[in-house]
Design an enzyme around this catalytic site. Structure first.
Site, PDB file in Angstrom:
ATOM      1  N   GLU A  68       0.616  -1.393   0.185  1.00 52.35           N
ATOM      2  CA  GLU A  68       0.240   0.036  -0.172  1.00 52.35           C
ATOM      3  C   GLU A  68       1.072   0.982   0.018  1.00 52.35           C
ATOM      4  O   GLU A  68       0.729   2.429  -0.647  1.00 52.35           O
ATOM      5  CB  GLU A  68      -0.988  -0.314   1.597  1.00 52.35           C
ATOM      6  CG  GLU A  68      -2.540  -1.039   0.879  1.00 52.35           C
ATOM      7  CD  GLU A  68      -3.192  -1.173   0.437  1.00 52.35           C
ATOM      8  OE1 GLU A  68      -3.417   0.110   0.002  1.00 52.35           O
ATOM      9  OE2 GLU A  68      -3.634  -2.027  -0.309  1.00 52.35           O
ATOM     10  N   ASP A 108      -8.903   7.974  -7.689  1.00 54.62           N
ATOM     11  CA  ASP A 108      -9.527   7.161  -8.154  1.00 54.62           C
ATOM     12  C   ASP A 108     -10.889   7.570  -7.481  1.00 54.62           C
ATOM     13  O   ASP A 108     -11.804   5.958  -7.376  1.00 54.62           O
ATOM     14  CB  ASP A 108      -9.154   6.067  -6.923  1.00 54.62           C
ATOM     15  CG  ASP A 108      -9.465   6.517  -5.147  1.00 54.62           C
ATOM     16  OD1 ASP A 108      -9.563   7.649  -5.259  1.00 54.62           O
ATOM     17  OD2 ASP A 108      -9.432   5.632  -4.450  1.00 54.62           O
ATOM     18  N   THR A 157      -7.429  10.125   0.308  1.00 55.09           N
ATOM     19  CA  THR A 157      -7.258   8.503   0.916  1.00 55.09           C
ATOM     20  C   THR A 157      -6.027   9.279   2.564  1.00 55.09           C
ATOM     21  O   THR A 157      -5.457  10.239   1.913  1.00 55.09           O
ATOM     22  CB  THR A 157      -6.048   7.562  -0.099  1.00 55.09           C
ATOM     23  OG1 THR A 157      -7.333   7.379  -0.784  1.00 55.09           O
ATOM     24  CG2 THR A 157      -6.103   6.057   0.754  1.00 55.09           C
TER      25      THR A 157
END
Length: 281
Positions: free
Chosen positions: A66, A84, A89
């Site tokens: 990640e 995205d 995020t």
């Protein structure tokens, strides 16, 4: 920073965390975790992934994929919009402003510590949930997130939400299926990426796809055969989204451990993700 492969545009539907805000309710309505009297790991001598030392390994393995780093604790402060369709995020597991889990996290933090730097963003987080909007968050939300990340209470809230939504369900299902430490980790990594909603690429449907090919140990199957079937199903799911189409976190990580018969996820571990090499001694 996340690996560039994670930064490719993804479809607007929330495959990774489908209707995450409703996850708790959906698990109550249709439980994935079925009780089993044979919940011990099939791999002889394995401890569960929830063993503190094994859990630390799991955090490092996920962070390598990640965030291209084994230092998972450095990711409490991580935040960016990776384009995205899920807004910001952030954090150790990629909490998203557009999918509900970031809202749940900040709400938990505020419940525990009302006077915190992120509390004022709760109305905006409710408004942007389900979208990629930054309305009410810019320009200072990223700066305030990084400030909050210095607070041990916020770090603990991130840990607790990670465990509640991702880690604990994965380990419980793995034990229910009679899987050893590696198998429990394959479940955890899948839930982290795909979430556990009802769409075809969610964890529960990856598992269902695997069950059509092989049986887990508690159903009389061979553990290695079943895990290969699960990883095959996981690769299929990853290839359904451009951003997940690089399957090295399976091919040059999890399958490497499986081919070596390391069902207990014992160290030393050597693997590659996106071409980068990692080692845990």
């Amino acid at each position: 920073m996340r690996h560039p492969s994670n930064d490719l545009p993804r479809p607007a539907h929330t495959s990774r965390r489908t209707v995450l805000a409703l996850l708790g309710a959906s698990l109550v309505a249709a439980p994935l975790l079925r009780p089993s009297h044979a919940s011990a790991t099939a791999a002889a001598g394995c401890v569960g992934l929830d063993d503190p030392a094994k859990k630390e390994i799991a955090m490092k393995l996920v962070s390598s994929a990640e965030n291209s780093s084994l230092d998972w604790k450095a990711q409490y402060k991580y935040i960016e919009d990776i384009g995205d369709g899920r807004g910001y995020t952030a954090g150790i597991i990629g909490f998203c402003s557009g999918t509900g889990d970031m809202l749940d996290l900040v709400q938990l933090y505020t419940d525990r510590k009302p006077a915190n730097v992120l509390a004022k963003y709760l109305p905006a987080l409710r408004q942007v949930n389900g979208s990629d909007s930054h309305d009410g968050l810019d320009p200072n939300f990223p700066k305030d997130w990084r400030k909050a990340a210095q607070d041990s209470a916020f770090q603990q809230a991130q840990n607790d939400e990670r465990d509640r939504v991702y880690f604990n369900p994965a380990v419980k299902q793995g034990k229910t299926d009679g899987l050893g430490t590696l198998g429990q980790f394959t479940y955890y990594d899948a839930i982290v990426m795909h979430g556990d909603g009802d769409d075809p690429t969610s964890f529960r449907n990856i598992r269902k796809r695997a069950l059509n090919k092989a049986k887990p140990p508690t159903q009389g199957g061979d553990e290695t055969t079943y895990l290969n079937a699960f990883l095959d199903a996981r690769v299929w799911a990853m290839k359904q989204e451009e951003a997940h189409s690089d399957t090295t976190r399976v091919d040059t990580e999890q399958r490497v451990f499986l081919r070596k018969g390391n069902l207990c996820l014992n160290t030393p571990l050597d693997w590659k993700v996106y071409g980068d090499s990692y080692h845990i001694g």
